[in-house]
Motif scaffolding. Structure first.
Motif, PDB file in Angstrom:
ATOM      1  N   HIS A  54      13.810   1.610  -1.995  1.00 32.71           N
ATOM      2  CA  HIS A  54      13.734   0.562  -3.017  1.00 32.71           C
ATOM      3  C   HIS A  54      14.864   0.842  -4.016  1.00 32.71           C
ATOM      4  CE1 HIS A  54       9.386   0.916  -1.960  1.00 32.71           C
ATOM      5  NE2 HIS A  54       9.316  -0.372  -2.238  1.00 32.71           N
ATOM      6  N   GLU A  62       6.689  -8.184   4.691  1.00 31.82           N
ATOM      7  CA  GLU A  62       5.698  -7.165   5.064  1.00 31.82           C
ATOM      8  C   GLU A  62       4.315  -7.627   4.629  1.00 31.82           C
ATOM      9  OE1 GLU A  62       6.878  -3.122   4.099  1.00 31.82           O
ATOM     10  OE2 GLU A  62       4.793  -2.631   3.663  1.00 31.82           O
ATOM     11  N   LYS A  87       0.441  -7.893   3.643  1.00 34.60           N
ATOM     12  CA  LYS A  87      -0.609  -7.015   3.110  1.00 34.60           C
ATOM     13  C   LYS A  87      -1.625  -7.926   2.433  1.00 34.60           C
ATOM     14  CE  LYS A  87      -1.347  -2.852   0.307  1.00 34.60           C
ATOM     15  NZ  LYS A  87      -0.773  -1.859  -0.620  1.00 34.60           N
ATOM     16  N   GLU A 110       2.866  -3.271   8.872  1.00 34.42           N
ATOM     17  CA  GLU A 110       2.439  -1.922   8.478  1.00 34.42           C
ATOM     18  C   GLU A 110       1.006  -1.692   8.942  1.00 34.42           C
ATOM     19  OE1 GLU A 110       3.621  -0.355   4.702  1.00 34.42           O
ATOM     20  OE2 GLU A 110       1.699   0.642   4.394  1.00 34.42           O
ATOM     21  N   HIS A 138      -1.786  -1.834   6.354  1.00 35.16           N
ATOM     22  CA  HIS A 138      -1.974  -3.177   5.798  1.00 35.16           C
ATOM     23  C   HIS A 138      -2.780  -4.039   6.776  1.00 35.16           C
ATOM     24  CE1 HIS A 138       1.901  -2.774   3.122  1.00 35.16           C
ATOM     25  NE2 HIS A 138       1.004  -1.849   2.891  1.00 35.16           N
ATOM     26  N   ASP A 191       6.155  -0.451   9.635  1.00 33.66           N
ATOM     27  CA  ASP A 191       5.892   0.644   8.702  1.00 33.66           C
ATOM     28  C   ASP A 191       4.769   1.467   9.322  1.00 33.66           C
ATOM     29  OD1 ASP A 191       7.878   0.124   6.933  1.00 33.66           O
ATOM     30  OD2 ASP A 191       6.582  -0.233   5.203  1.00 33.66           O
ATOM     31  N   ASP A 198       6.254   4.854   6.276  1.00 31.48           N
ATOM     32  CA  ASP A 198       5.792   4.512   4.930  1.00 31.48           C
ATOM     33  C   ASP A 198       4.479   5.275   4.748  1.00 31.48           C
ATOM     34  OD1 ASP A 198       5.202   3.478   2.517  1.00 31.48           O
ATOM     35  OD2 ASP A 198       5.308   1.367   3.091  1.00 31.48           O
TER      36      ASP A 198
END
Ligand code: XUL
Ligand code: CO
Length: 449
Positions: free
Chosen positions: A109, A240, A242, A276, A279, A304, A347
């Protein structure tokens, strides 16, 4: 990697050798038992299939702090009070770690790598400085950037959302960050750019204009896409999914929600999904389910890699060690033809109680071996002709004749009714779930050697 000129020892992870493949019988905790980067599967190296990445945030920024107490680790690279000196130590530690782990990719990030300044221009400058240092280190080590992203969820200004904030002034701050993060990603040759909608959602449905927020979100993504393309970004934009956490509800709820959103807003040509594991489980799905939904839509971009805890509903971001999960995941990835320019980004964070520097290595080694085993075993399961017979054979009535005509849209509802009347009660066929599950277990038990 920074070395002491006198002793030849490295600065942040002394005593830890470069991690090598030693095979399944090794009991060295600092060696790969299954991940042999050069081993070929389906004519491609394991390194190329798995495209592992280390994430900057958990591994070099997190200290083990949780809502009940402060960090339990005080790494040497986070000691200096001056932000540039600290960020430089951190990037040295990161590239030392990448090289020793022998991992090809990393992810960041904006404000993992750099730090937020007092103004937009100052923050941009901080990031540019760190990108310059990262470019040098990428060149020296051969490391590649899997993806970059902007942190649009930590700063208090984003408490009501970033691109979906009800205040336009906050939306512009989010745009400034995404612009700079895209510049950074391009400068570092990043193959993808990720949007995780941290606070893009709501806490209170009754005070939220969800219609307007979703429109703003789509407009924002269009502008980010157009800017990225204008500066030469040729990679994939990734969303991504979630479902919740930090918000009560997040708009990128799960793979199928995001696929619908991307298609509805004409974004599916540039955007794919970064699925992910934890998630997907938070959304009440399995990891493999969300991967399959993305792959079926032709939108599986990247992964992820982590896992949750089956006994609670948090996003625990544990390192993936469950072979059952990695086998199922790699079955989807192999069937989809691989991850293309995506990869497997850890992650994941070591537990608050895992305070030794070697724990960071042990955790990644375990995750890499779990996916390497998943890859080897999934390949064998898919090569077994019983696997495709159990799945695709169930649909053979659509392969020709009236079933095929139905698939082609050639039979209307009355025609279908007439076929039902003519043919009488259909013969029942077993779904064979247990047979499939036993077959998978047989391959897992036979191992990955
Ligand atoms: C949070 C999460 C993020 C994204 C990047 O749950 O997964 O770290 O991957 O913003
Ligand atoms: Co993530």
């Amino acid at each position: 990697m920074t070395r002491n000129v006198h002793t030849g020892e490295t600065a942040y992870f002394p005593g830890i050798p470069r991690i090598r493949y030693e095979g399944p019988d090794s009991d060295n905790p600092l060696a790969f038992k299954a991940y042999d980067p050069e081993r070929e599967i389906r004519g491609r190296s394991m390194e190329d299939h798995l495209r592992f990445a280390v994430c900057y945030w958990h591994t070099f920024c997190a200290t083990g702090a949780d809502p009940f107490g402060p960090g339990t680790r005080a790494p040497a690279w986070a000691a200096k009070p001056d932000p540039l000196a600290r960020a430089t130590d951190r990037i040295d530690a990161a590239f030392e770690f990448f090289s020793k782990l022998n991992v090809p990719h990393w992810c960041f990030h904006d404000f993992d790598l750099a730090w937020e300044g007092a103004s937009v221009a100052e923050s941009e400058k901080n990031l540019e400085t760190m990108v310059g240092l990262a470019q040098e280190r990428q060149k020296a080590t051969g490391m590649k950037l899997l993806w970059g992203t902007a942190n649009l969820f930590s700063h208090p200004r984003y408490m009501n959302g970033a691109a979906t904030n009800p205040d336009f002034a906050v939306v512009t701050r989010a745009a400034a960050q995404v612009k700079a993060a895209l510049d950074a990603t391009v400068a570092l040759g990043g193959e993808n750019y990720v949007f995780w909608g941290g606070r893009e959602g709501y806490a209170c449905l009754q005070t939220t204009d969800t219609r307007r927020e979703l429109e703003h979100f789509a407009t924002f993504l269009h502008q980010a896409r157009d800017y990225g393309r204008s500066i030469g970004f040729e990679g994939t934009f990734l969303i991504e999914p979630k479902p919740m956490e930090p918000m009560k509800h997040q708009y990128d709820f799960d793979a199928q929600t995001v696929i619908g959103f991307l298609r509805h807003h004409g974004l599916a040509g540039d955007f794919k999904l970064n699925v992910e594991a934890n998630h997907a489980t938070l959304a009440g799905h399995s990891f493999a389910h969300d991967l399959r939904m993305a792959a079926d839509a032709g939108l599986l971009g990247s992964i992820d890699a982590n896992r949750g805890d089956p006994q609670n509903g948090w996003d625990t971001d544990q390192f993936p060690t469950d072979l059952y999960d990695t086998v199922h995941a790699m079955m989807v990835v192999l069937e989809a033809g691989g991850l293309g320019g995506g990869g497997l980004n850890f992650d994941a964070k070591v537990r608050r109680e895992s305070i030794d520097p070697e724990d960071l290595f042990i955790a990644h080694i375990g995750g890499m071996d779990a996916f390497a085993r998943g890859l080897i075993i999934a390949d064998r399961i898919l090569a077994d002709e019983r696997t495709s017979a159990l799945r695709f054979g169930r649909y053979e009535s659509f392969d020709d004749g009236d079933g095929k005509r139905f698939e082609n849209g050639e039979l209307d509802l009355p025609a279908l009714r007439n076929l039902a009347a003519e043919n009488g009660e259909p013969a029942q066929r077993s779904g064979k779930q247990e047979l499939m599950e036993n077959l998978i277990n047989d391959y897992i038990v036979r191992g990955a050697a």
